[in-house]
Design an enzyme around this catalytic site. Structure first.
Site, PDB file in Angstrom:
ATOM      1  CB  CYS A  70      19.587  10.530  -3.942  1.00 50.03           C
ATOM      2  SG  CYS A  70      21.299  10.243  -4.409  1.00 50.03           S
ATOM      3  CB  CYS A 108      21.484  13.454  -4.887  1.00 48.96           C
ATOM      4  SG  CYS A 108      21.286  12.003  -5.937  1.00 48.96           S
TER       5      CYS A 108
END
Length: 105
Positions: A30, A33
């Site tokens: 991600c 993230c």
């Protein structure tokens, strides 16, 4: 207080031994993230006097912790008070996470 990496093995114990907990759910793949990680660390350092525990949980390798917060998207944030889920937000904006954390006060 630094951000603590948590897994299914210690997640419940961390919730039970800390009154106020903020969790960031992430995955290694991600991008958002990864981009949010330094912000989350900065927030943890700024709030260390308030007794709030900050946790990083890999949503892919900790399915039980993920289920507790009903994670739908990544990055995903949850706040717990006295072991109980208080609120969640799926966001990559610092303001949204700060607003979520303010629910702990």
């Amino acid at each position: 207080m630094p951000v603590t990496k948590a897994t299914d093995a210690d997640f419940q114990t961390l919730l039970e031994t800390n009154d106020k907990v903020v969790v960031k759910y992430y995955a290694d793949w991600c991008g958002n993230c990864r981009l949010f990680s330094p912000k989350f660390k900065r927030m943890a350092e700024a709030m260390q006097e308030q007794g709030i525990k900050f946790l990083d949980v890999n949503a892919e390798t900790s399915p039980e912790a993920r289920k507790l917060a009903s994670v739908t998207n990544l990055p995903f944030f949850a706040v717990f008070r006295n072991g109980e889920l208080l609120d969640t937000v799926a966001a990559s904006k610092e303001e949204a996470v700060a607003a979520l954390i303010s629910r702990l006060n």
